[in-house]
Design a protein around this motif. Structure first.
Motif, PDB file in Angstrom:
ATOM      1  N   GLY A   1       0.813  -1.210   0.000  1.00 26.69           N
ATOM      2  CA  GLY A   1       0.000   0.000   0.000  1.00 26.69           C
ATOM      3  C   GLY A   1       0.847   1.261   0.000  1.00 26.69           C
ATOM      4  O   GLY A   1       2.060   1.218   0.191  1.00 26.69           O
ATOM      5  N   ILE A   2       0.187   2.391  -0.231  1.00 26.58           N
ATOM      6  CA  ILE A   2       0.848   3.700  -0.215  1.00 26.58           C
ATOM      7  C   ILE A   2       0.094   4.577   0.777  1.00 26.58           C
ATOM      8  O   ILE A   2      -1.056   4.940   0.544  1.00 26.58           O
ATOM      9  N   ASP A   3       0.746   4.903   1.888  1.00 27.80           N
ATOM     10  CA  ASP A   3       0.081   5.598   2.990  1.00 27.80           C
ATOM     11  C   ASP A   3       0.467   7.060   3.133  1.00 27.80           C
ATOM     12  O   ASP A   3       0.080   7.715   4.097  1.00 27.80           O
ATOM     13  N   ILE A   4       1.249   7.570   2.228  1.00 26.19           N
ATOM     14  CA  ILE A   4       1.673   8.970   2.266  1.00 26.19           C
ATOM     15  C   ILE A   4       1.257   9.627   0.958  1.00 26.19           C
ATOM     16  O   ILE A   4       1.022   8.934  -0.042  1.00 26.19           O
ATOM     17  N   PRO A   5       1.148  10.951   0.926  1.00 28.56           N
ATOM     18  CA  PRO A   5       0.778  11.627  -0.326  1.00 28.56           C
ATOM     19  C   PRO A   5       1.831  11.427  -1.415  1.00 28.56           C
ATOM     20  O   PRO A   5       2.936  11.958  -1.328  1.00 28.56           O
ATOM     21  N   VAL A   6       1.503  10.641  -2.425  1.00 24.47           N
ATOM     22  CA  VAL A   6       2.385  10.387  -3.563  1.00 24.47           C
ATOM     23  C   VAL A   6       1.649  10.798  -4.834  1.00 24.47           C
ATOM     24  O   VAL A   6       0.583  10.263  -5.138  1.00 24.47           O
ATOM     25  N   LEU A   7       2.205  11.761  -5.555  1.00 26.46           N
ATOM     26  CA  LEU A   7       1.603  12.258  -6.782  1.00 26.46           C
ATOM     27  C   LEU A   7       2.512  11.960  -7.964  1.00 26.46           C
ATOM     28  O   LEU A   7       3.733  11.831  -7.801  1.00 26.46           O
TER      29      LEU A   7
ATOM     30  N   HIS B   1      -3.103  10.968  -8.105  1.00 29.64           N
ATOM     31  CA  HIS B   1      -2.865  10.823  -6.666  1.00 29.64           C
ATOM     32  C   HIS B   1      -2.811   9.328  -6.350  1.00 29.64           C
ATOM     33  O   HIS B   1      -3.843   8.673  -6.203  1.00 29.64           O
ATOM     34  N   LEU B   2      -1.609   8.799  -6.250  1.00 31.92           N
ATOM     35  CA  LEU B   2      -1.448   7.354  -6.109  1.00 31.92           C
ATOM     36  C   LEU B   2      -1.883   6.834  -4.750  1.00 31.92           C
ATOM     37  O   LEU B   2      -2.168   5.645  -4.590  1.00 31.92           O
ATOM     38  N   HIS B   3      -1.925   7.697  -3.745  1.00 31.16           N
ATOM     39  CA  HIS B   3      -2.333   7.262  -2.415  1.00 31.16           C
ATOM     40  C   HIS B   3      -3.852   7.260  -2.255  1.00 31.16           C
ATOM     41  O   HIS B   3      -4.369   6.760  -1.257  1.00 31.16           O
ATOM     42  N   ALA B   4      -4.559   7.819  -3.213  1.00 30.97           N
ATOM     43  CA  ALA B   4      -6.021   7.882  -3.138  1.00 30.97           C
ATOM     44  C   ALA B   4      -6.636   6.519  -3.473  1.00 30.97           C
ATOM     45  O   ALA B   4      -5.990   5.648  -4.060  1.00 30.97           O
TER      46      ALA B   4
ATOM     47  N   SER C   1      -2.218  18.574  -4.219  1.00 31.99           N
ATOM     48  CA  SER C   1      -2.716  18.754  -2.852  1.00 31.99           C
ATOM     49  C   SER C   1      -2.209  17.606  -2.016  1.00 31.99           C
ATOM     50  O   SER C   1      -1.717  16.590  -2.538  1.00 31.99           O
ATOM     51  N   VAL C   2      -2.321  17.749  -0.723  1.00 33.96           N
ATOM     52  CA  VAL C   2      -1.947  16.675   0.183  1.00 33.96           C
ATOM     53  C   VAL C   2      -3.191  16.018   0.769  1.00 33.96           C
ATOM     54  O   VAL C   2      -3.086  15.072   1.499  1.00 33.96           O
TER      55      VAL C   2
END
Length: 290
Positions: free
Chosen positions: A252-258, A276-279, A289-290
């Motif tokens: 998973g990706i738990d931090i803001p990664v764009l 937004h890959l974390h969405a 955005s974060v």
């Protein structure tokens, strides 16, 4: 030799980005001063003769072709030190053009695009740290507990130096396709860093950040739209499938990664250019955005 304000600004920018290409420098800062490219190049050669800059001629410039690449000369390094009280610049970068100069040129284009467009939203770029300054070891392991962004800059409300309501952007330039292992490792390092209590405060102290930062995000920049989509598919492999629990292969990706494409970001970094890959869903592009 008397340096004008634009020349002083160029030296500061060369200290910040290390390498800049001649067409970019002329387009962004010298067009109003010089009516043609020939006059501009004559002035750059004067700066070179005086030792303020170093010129590497006939170099391959991304998306341009052959041209000149500028960096600081010995006198330029001293001038920057006098202007801002310090200079973090290796003389080796001036003596020999580094293999990563193309990377530096592209990162500069992204950072300057943010700088130019930020005022439209009452924002400004308040600080920028190039790769050498932005490297940080946040844990005990020199191999695993480190981040090596290609650049890091801080954006926040303009005209409010005391504001803590700023966001920091870690830049990762993915101009060519990277293997899943490389992408997975980078995201894992950023996750460990950003989720570690107190690590971001230590980082801001380490780089000597000019302002505080309340939110952080990681921005991967693809060279083209097609390479961006390829990197996106790789990143999506890190996310559990619907109904699937997290596992070693899909943590998973738990931090803001764009993730965005270089041409779109350079044209307008505040437009709807980012996946937004974390969405939950990363199928459509949104604003930064974060």
């Amino acid at each position: 030799m008397i340096l004008k304000e634009v020349d002083q600004a160029l030296l500061i920018r060369l200290h910040t980005f290390i390498y800049l290409d001649a067409p970019f420098v002329y387009e962004k800062w010298y067009q109003e001063r010089f009516e043609n490219d020939n006059s501009f190049r004559k002035w750059m050669n004067q700066l070179r003769k005086e030792g303020y800059i170093r010129i590497f001629s006939h170099q391959e410039i991304p998306d341009v072709g052959r041209g000149s690449v500028y960096t600081l000369g010995s006198k330029g390094i001293e001038y920057v030190k006098e202007m801002q009280g310090y200079a973090r610049f290796s003389a080796h970068w001036s003596r020999e053009l580094q293999i990563w100069y193309r990377h530096a040129i592209l990162i500069a284009r992204v950072a300057v695009a943010f700088e130019e467009q930020a005022p439209r939203f009452q924002l400004e770029v308040k600080d920028y740290a190039q790769e050498n300054r932005s490297y940080f070891q946040f844990g005990t392991s020199k191999k695993k507990d480190v981040i090596r962004p290609d650049g890091f800059f801080i954006v926040g409300p303009s005209g409010d130096a005391a504001s803590d309501d700023n966001f920091g952007i870690f830049l990762e330039m993915e101009r060519t396709l990277s293997r899943k292992l490389v992408i997975q490792d980078k995201i894992a390092r950023y996750q460990n860093f950003l989720l570690m209590p107190g690590a971001t405060d230590k980082y801001l102290y380490h780089i000597g950040a000019e302002v505080e930062v309340s939110e952080f995000l990681v921005l991967f920049v693809g060279g083209t739209e097609s390479s961006t989509l390829a990197t996106k598919r790789t990143m999506e492999k890190l996310k559990p499938r619907p109904g699937e629990s997290r596992n070693a292969l899909r943590p998973g990706i738990d931090i803001p990664v764009l993730l965005g494409a270089l041409p779109e970001i350079v044209a307008d970094p505040f437009a709807m250019n980012y996946y937004h890959l974390h969405a939950t869903s990363s199928d459509t592009k949104r604003e930064i955005s974060v």
